[in-house]
Scaffold this motif. Structure first.
Motif, short mmCIF file in Angstrom:
data_model
loop_
_atom_site.label_atom_id
_atom_site.label_comp_id
_atom_site.label_asym_id
_atom_site.label_seq_id
_atom_site.Cartn_x
_atom_site.Cartn_y
_atom_site.Cartn_z
N ILE A 127 0.66 -7.80 3.90
CA ILE A 127 0.28 -6.39 4.03
C ILE A 127 -0.93 -6.09 3.16
CG2 ILE A 127 1.01 -4.05 3.44
CD1 ILE A 127 3.78 -4.72 4.46
N ARG A 128 -0.94 -6.63 1.95
CA ARG A 128 -2.09 -6.42 1.07
C ARG A 128 -3.38 -6.94 1.70
NH1 ARG A 128 1.32 -8.00 -4.14
NH2 ARG A 128 1.48 -5.96 -5.12
N TYR A 155 0.01 -1.45 7.03
CA TYR A 155 1.02 -0.40 6.98
C TYR A 155 1.23 0.22 8.36
CZ TYR A 155 3.76 3.07 4.38
OH TYR A 155 4.77 3.84 3.86
N SER A 156 0.45 -0.21 9.31
CA SER A 156 0.49 0.34 10.66
C SER A 156 1.38 -0.50 11.56
CB SER A 156 -0.92 0.39 11.26
OG SER A 156 -0.88 0.62 12.65
N GLU A 164 4.11 -5.36 9.24
CA GLU A 164 5.07 -4.37 8.74
C GLU A 164 6.49 -4.73 9.19
OE1 GLU A 164 6.90 -1.79 10.43
OE2 GLU A 164 6.36 -2.57 12.40
#
Length: 382
Positions: A334-335, A342-343, A349
């Motif tokens: 995610i980073r 975050y989508s 996610e």
């Protein structure tokens, strides 16, 4: 551990199924928590439910190492599909290893083809990983038992035709675990299955609470035919289960790593692909290293199981390290994706939502540390 040619072909078959059938369509099922019936039917035809069943009963009869690799590939596509064969495969292993001749003949052929799917029932409301606090009991009743109690977080409960139930058959036994037995219970009067429990991840495949209210079974339902052996039987089964959960974590972690590696090459900032930025490149290096270490631990535990040796410490180490690694790798993916991670447009996610299950399931990682420490001392007493 080296797989046979047949086993390598099986792993390749699963990878092809995942890449061609599962990954392009997983969002159709995962987003709305829809049971993946068509995937399950394909998995039956491909033999995935018979991986640990002996060939003489129509099974594929692969090594635990191959079973782990198959699980990893399924979880790489969608962890829920690996969960669909998890408890089923543990019960297959228990019947193969401890079942009477009649129990093996009755169940294994249909389990191998997926006509009967099985689940295991250990966890109780309020009990969690403390199996010694178990309250579900089977009281002798005529030529069988009457079962009363409840279990929770039972995967595949609504679609299973066989429940491997760990319960108390002798309340006066000391120590308490000597009074536990494994019963092979089929659905019927006196057994109620709740609606699906809502979950953060691990969607599509249901987890339910099941209630036994004077559910009657015959004496032939006792695994192996002798009451009081259930604790030892299930502890052996959990070694297989924890290798399977470790392999699920490997699949989730590998999917997250793959997506991160791809995105880090496609995404450019300040005139170069982001993997060339040291902060991102270091993340990728650590992710890949931890994944390789987790895989080696998992295959080591699988090999020890196949050799017939006790493997609770090794399986606990694999489950502990692989699950914590999957969680970290999913977060790092995610980073690397930045805001896009975050989508819901990106799969990372979902990996982040699926990864925690392997930390808290099949005995929490806190329990795994207890198991590892106690076995470490037991094997190295001074």
């Amino acid at each position: 551990m080296t797989l046979t040619d047949h086993e390598r072909q099986m792993v390749a078959l699963v990878a092809e199924f995942v890449d061609e059938r599962v990954r392009p369509r997983v969002r159709e099922f995962e987003a709305d928590d829809v049971y993946p019936a068509e995937f399950i039917e394909e998995m039956k035809k491909l033999g995935f439910f018979g991986l640990l069943a002996p060939a003489e009963y129509g099974g594929v009869d692969v090594s635990t190492a191959c079973f782990a690799r198959v699980t990893e590939e399924l979880a790489r596509g969608w962890m829920s599909l690996a969960g669909a064969i998890g408890g089923h495969s543990v019960i297959t292993y228990l019947i193969k290893t401890f079942g009477t001749a009649e129990q093996r003949e009755k169940y294994l052929p249909r389990m191998a083809e997926g006509a009967i799917r099985a689940t295991m029932a250990l966890t109780e409301p309020g009990g969690g990983s403390d199996l010694q606090a178990m309250r579900t009991q089977a009281v002798p009743d005529g030529d069988g038992y009457s079962v009363t109690g409840s279990k929770t977080w039972i995967s595949n409960a609504a679609h299973s035709g066989l429940i491997g139930l760990l319960c108390i058959t002798d309340r006066d036994a000391s120590p308490r675990h000597r009074g536990m037995s494994m019963l092979l219970v089929e659905p019927g009067d006196g057994l109620t299955i709740s609606k699906k429990l809502p979950k953060l991840g691990y969607r599509g495949v249901e987890a339910c609470e099941i209630v036994f209210d004077d559910r009657r079974v015959g004496v032939d339902a006792v695994l192996g035919g002798t009451p009081g052996q259930g604790w030892a039987q299930m502890m052996r089964g959990l070694e297989v289960g924890r290798v399977q959960v470790a392999a699920r974590a490997l699949g989730v972690g590998q999917a997250a790593l793959n997506d991160a590696v791809r995105y880090a090459q496609e995404r450019e900032t300040f005139g170069k692909p982001i993997w060339r930025h040291q902060s991102v490149g270091n993340l990728l290096a650590d992710m890949a290293t931890k994944m390789s270490a987790a895989r080696l631990l998992t295959l080591d535990a699988a090999e020890r199981l196949d050799s017939g040796e006790r493997a609770d410490m090794e399986a606990g180490m694999a489950k502990l390290f692989a699950s914590e690694t999957a969680m970290q790798v999913a977060l790092d993916a995610i980073r690397i994706h930045g805001g896009y991670g975050y989508s819901k447009e990106y799969d990372v996610e979902r990996y982040f939502r699926d990864a925690p299950l392997m930390i808290v399931g099949e005995g929490t990682n806190e329990i795994q540390r207890n198991v590892i420490a106690s076995q470490l001392i037991a094997r190295n007493r001074i």
